[in-house]
Design an enzyme around this catalytic site. Structure first.
Site, PDB file in Angstrom:
ATOM      1  N   SER A 133       0.865  -1.185   0.000  1.00  0.00           N
ATOM      2  CA  SER A 133       0.000   0.000   0.000  1.00  0.00           C
ATOM      3  C   SER A 133       0.899   1.230   0.000  1.00  0.00           C
ATOM      4  O   SER A 133       2.060   1.154   0.422  1.00  0.00           O
ATOM      5  CB  SER A 133      -0.844   0.002   1.276  1.00  0.00           C
ATOM      6  OG  SER A 133      -1.455   1.256   1.484  1.00  0.00           O
ATOM      7  N   TYR A 146      -2.704  -0.933  10.404  1.00  0.00           N
ATOM      8  CA  TYR A 146      -2.570  -1.083   8.942  1.00  0.00           C
ATOM      9  C   TYR A 146      -1.196  -0.598   8.485  1.00  0.00           C
ATOM     10  O   TYR A 146      -0.485  -1.276   7.751  1.00  0.00           O
ATOM     11  CB  TYR A 146      -3.689  -0.294   8.268  1.00  0.00           C
ATOM     12  CG  TYR A 146      -3.811  -0.507   6.777  1.00  0.00           C
ATOM     13  CD1 TYR A 146      -4.506  -1.609   6.277  1.00  0.00           C
ATOM     14  CD2 TYR A 146      -3.257   0.390   5.868  1.00  0.00           C
ATOM     15  CE1 TYR A 146      -4.647  -1.802   4.908  1.00  0.00           C
ATOM     16  CE2 TYR A 146      -3.384   0.202   4.502  1.00  0.00           C
ATOM     17  CZ  TYR A 146      -4.084  -0.901   4.027  1.00  0.00           C
ATOM     18  OH  TYR A 146      -4.219  -1.096   2.660  1.00  0.00           O
TER      19      TYR A 146
HETATM   20  P1  NAD Z   1     -11.475  -6.039  -0.326  1.00  0.00           P
HETATM   21  O1  NAD Z   1     -12.084  -5.855   1.007  1.00  0.00           O
HETATM   22  O2  NAD Z   1     -12.261  -5.726  -1.556  1.00  0.00           O
HETATM   23  O3  NAD Z   1     -10.942  -7.540  -0.470  1.00  0.00           O
HETATM   24  C1  NAD Z   1     -10.309  -8.200   0.595  1.00  0.00           C
HETATM   25  C2  NAD Z   1     -10.215  -9.683   0.253  1.00  0.00           C
HETATM   26  O4  NAD Z   1      -9.601 -10.364   1.367  1.00  0.00           O
HETATM   27  C3  NAD Z   1     -11.586 -10.329   0.063  1.00  0.00           C
HETATM   28  O5  NAD Z   1     -11.492 -11.318  -0.937  1.00  0.00           O
HETATM   29  C4  NAD Z   1     -11.854 -10.983   1.423  1.00  0.00           C
HETATM   30  O6  NAD Z   1     -12.776 -12.067   1.378  1.00  0.00           O
HETATM   31  C5  NAD Z   1     -10.449 -11.454   1.759  1.00  0.00           C
HETATM   32  N1  NAD Z   1     -10.263 -11.735   3.179  1.00  0.00           N
HETATM   33  C6  NAD Z   1     -10.593 -10.941   4.233  1.00  0.00           C
HETATM   34  N2  NAD Z   1     -10.282 -11.562   5.390  1.00  0.00           N
HETATM   35  C7  NAD Z   1      -9.759 -12.772   5.052  1.00  0.00           C
HETATM   36  C8  NAD Z   1      -9.263 -13.871   5.799  1.00  0.00           C
HETATM   37  N3  NAD Z   1      -9.217 -13.853   7.129  1.00  0.00           N
HETATM   38  N4  NAD Z   1      -8.811 -14.955   5.119  1.00  0.00           N
HETATM   39  C9  NAD Z   1      -8.852 -14.992   3.763  1.00  0.00           C
HETATM   40  N5  NAD Z   1      -9.301 -13.968   3.001  1.00  0.00           N
HETATM   41  C10 NAD Z   1      -9.757 -12.884   3.646  1.00  0.00           C
HETATM   42  O7  NAD Z   1     -10.134  -5.203  -0.277  1.00  0.00           O
HETATM   43  P2  NAD Z   1      -9.176  -4.579  -1.403  1.00  0.00           P
HETATM   44  O8  NAD Z   1      -9.314  -3.117  -1.323  1.00  0.00           O
HETATM   45  O9  NAD Z   1      -9.310  -5.291  -2.691  1.00  0.00           O
HETATM   46  O10 NAD Z   1      -7.771  -4.911  -0.729  1.00  0.00           O
HETATM   47  C11 NAD Z   1      -6.896  -5.912  -1.212  1.00  0.00           C
HETATM   48  C12 NAD Z   1      -5.491  -5.593  -0.741  1.00  0.00           C
HETATM   49  O11 NAD Z   1      -5.094  -4.336  -1.285  1.00  0.00           O
HETATM   50  C13 NAD Z   1      -5.346  -5.469   0.779  1.00  0.00           C
HETATM   51  O12 NAD Z   1      -4.122  -6.016   1.200  1.00  0.00           O
HETATM   52  C14 NAD Z   1      -5.347  -3.963   0.996  1.00  0.00           C
HETATM   53  O13 NAD Z   1      -4.682  -3.590   2.165  1.00  0.00           O
HETATM   54  C15 NAD Z   1      -4.597  -3.512  -0.249  1.00  0.00           C
HETATM   55  N6  NAD Z   1      -4.794  -2.109  -0.603  1.00  0.00           N
HETATM   56  C16 NAD Z   1      -6.045  -1.635  -0.889  1.00  0.00           C
HETATM   57  C17 NAD Z   1      -6.179  -0.301  -1.232  1.00  0.00           C
HETATM   58  C18 NAD Z   1      -7.507   0.296  -1.580  1.00  0.00           C
HETATM   59  O14 NAD Z   1      -7.562   1.518  -1.725  1.00  0.00           O
HETATM   60  N7  NAD Z   1      -8.545  -0.468  -1.739  1.00  0.00           N
HETATM   61  C19 NAD Z   1      -5.056   0.523  -1.279  1.00  0.00           C
HETATM   62  C20 NAD Z   1      -3.810   0.002  -0.977  1.00  0.00           C
HETATM   63  C21 NAD Z   1      -3.696  -1.337  -0.651  1.00  0.00           C
END
Ligand code: NAD
Length: 251
Positions: A133, A146
């Site tokens: 991130s 986080y």
């Molecule tokens: P999201 O909430 O859409 O997806 C999260 C995924 O993780 C889902 O498939 C969920 O079912 C799964 N998950 C949650 N808990 C779990 C567990 N205990 N075991 C197995 N799977 C589990 O989130 P996203 O925004 O797509 O985030 C994905 C990654 O990207 C994360 O690591 C997040 O920190 C990172 N990220 C997101 C953003 C953003 O702006 N959305 C920015 C930077 C980094």
């Protein structure tokens, strides 16, 4: 279709960024293993769309990770993407949330990596891609767990890149800025409360204020970067932390 014959596990791929990465790797011919939670019928639809295997392992439980890795066998591409967020001042930060965030965003990647590496080394080829991130490079208030987890995964990635440097296996982070996914949607009410702002103020004055482009990053853009990191031409890209954040961390 340069990933034909390669097996890719994308954790947290039932939603958001992980799903976009899974779709992008599939478009290059990879055999996909999905992981994550969600509605059973939705997951069945995704499995059909991608011709994918699926593990519902809860990555907060090391024994479930071990069972998943045993069940799916060797993977050529490992994308540690599952992650969660909680927004709260540090003095009120729920202890169980701290532990879950460190457990999912950091420790789960240690377990999948340690279990995937032996087969990658044996084959002399592998790609480990960790969704970090912008918060692996910089911090925002009220996201102590986080930010700690994401700085942690960046350090972990550099370490394994060095350990695997001569083995044909690369390890890199992708560090998105704000991508409109359920994870972002979910933090808006808490950010409104923590900062005393309206929903629109959170979107424009907190989230997009960070990104000079004034645009959310698209999940498909992150998928395209993951595909690049799998290419042969990226064989010398290792231990890197790739920002895709609309210029956020350039400031
Ligand atoms: P999201 O909430 O859409 O997806 C999260 C995924 O993780 C889902 O498939 C969920 O079912 C799964 N998950 C949650 N808990 C779990 C567990 N205990 N075991 C197995 N799977 C589990 O989130 P996203 O925004 O797509 O985030 C994905 C990654 O990207 C994360 O690591 C997040 O920190 C990172 N990220 C997101 C953003 C953003 O702006 N959305 C920015 C930077 C980094």
């Amino acid at each position: 279709m340069f990933l034909e014959g390669k097996r890719a596990l994308v954790t947290g791929s039932t939603s958001g960024i992980g799903l976009a990465i899974a779709r992008a790797l599939k478009a290059e011919g990879a055999d996909i293993v999905l992981n994550g939670f969600g509605d059973e019928a939705e997951i069945a639809k995704l499995r059909e769309e991608l011709g994918a295997d699926y593990s519902g392992a809860n990555l907060l439980d090391a024994s479930e990770i071990e069972a998943m890795m045993n069940e799916i066998g060797a993977v050529d591409v490992l994308v540690n993407n599952a992650g969660m967020q909680h927004v709260s001042p540090v003095e009120d930060f729920p202890v169980d949330k701290w532990e879950a965030i460190i457990g999912l965003n950091l420790t789960a990647a240690f377990h999948t990596t340690r279990l995937a590496v032996p087969a990658m080394k044996e084959k002399g080829w592998g790609r480990i891609i960790n969704t970090a991130s912008a918060h692996s490079l910089t911090a925002s208030p009220f996201k102590s767990a986080y930010n700690a987890s994401k700085h942690g995964i960046a350090g972990f990635t550099k370490t394994i890149a060095l350990e695997l440097a001569t083995s044909g296996v690369t390890a890199n982070c992708i560090s998105p800025g704000y991508v409109w996914t359920p994870l972002i949607e979910g933090q808006i009410p808490d950010t409104m409360a923590a900062r005393g702002l309206s929903r629109e103020e959170v979107i424009n004055d907190v989230l997009l204020a960070k990104q000079p482009t004034k645009k959310f990053v698209q999940p498909e853009e992150v998928g395209a970067l993951a595909v690049f990191l799998c290419r042969e031409e990226a064989g010398n890209v290792t231990g890197a932390n790739w920002s895709i954040d609309g210029g956020w961390t350039a400031e």
